[in-house]
Design an enzyme around this catalytic site. Sequence first.
Site, short mmCIF file in Angstrom:
data_model
loop_
_atom_site.label_atom_id
_atom_site.label_comp_id
_atom_site.label_asym_id
_atom_site.label_seq_id
_atom_site.Cartn_x
_atom_site.Cartn_y
_atom_site.Cartn_z
CB VAL A 116 -1.00 0.00 1.18
CG1 VAL A 116 -1.81 1.28 1.21
CG2 VAL A 116 -1.93 -1.22 1.10
CB CYS A 117 3.93 2.19 1.86
SG CYS A 117 3.30 1.97 3.54
CG ASP A 118 5.35 0.09 -4.40
OD1 ASP A 118 6.53 -0.25 -4.55
OD2 ASP A 118 4.58 0.33 -5.35
#
Length: 172
Positions: A64-66
């Site tokens: 999700v951060c990516d």
Amino acid sequence: MAQERTGVTTFKGNPLTLIGPELQVGDTAPDFTVSKNLLEDVSLKDFAGKIKLISVVPSLDTGVCDAQTRRFNEEAAGLGDDVIILTVSADLPFAQARWCGAAGVDRVITLSDYKSRSFGQAYGVLIKEFQLDMRSIFVVDQNDKVTYVEYLGEMTEHPNYEAAVEAVKSLR
């Protein structure tokens, strides 16, 4: 002792404790000190006069951060030179630089909160249990007023990208 907030966020349904205040629209953006690289620290004043979209992620090395960082990198192209997008995480600056190179991310400035957790504590996103910063979005205008805030209720969820971008565009 720093303020602790419970019952406001989870990780896979398990409650987490956030350290620091809950910022509101209209607040003056708190100052912070984070690492731009191993030798250079920056603070809020280093981005004076710019509209700042601050995208906070726990670690760039998660799905999700990516995706969140890649999405804001794409959005940056249409936001203009008066807008700066900052991605803050507790990743080491080396890891951030490696990730940006591998991902082709070149419009977002990655900043590391690893040394003192200054950003996390000032913006109320430091996760006590993990010592990582909780996924969140802040839009700060040219005069350092907070104009948009999104604290995610679940660490693994995506933020509202469209609302954040609209909040930036509304300041132009």
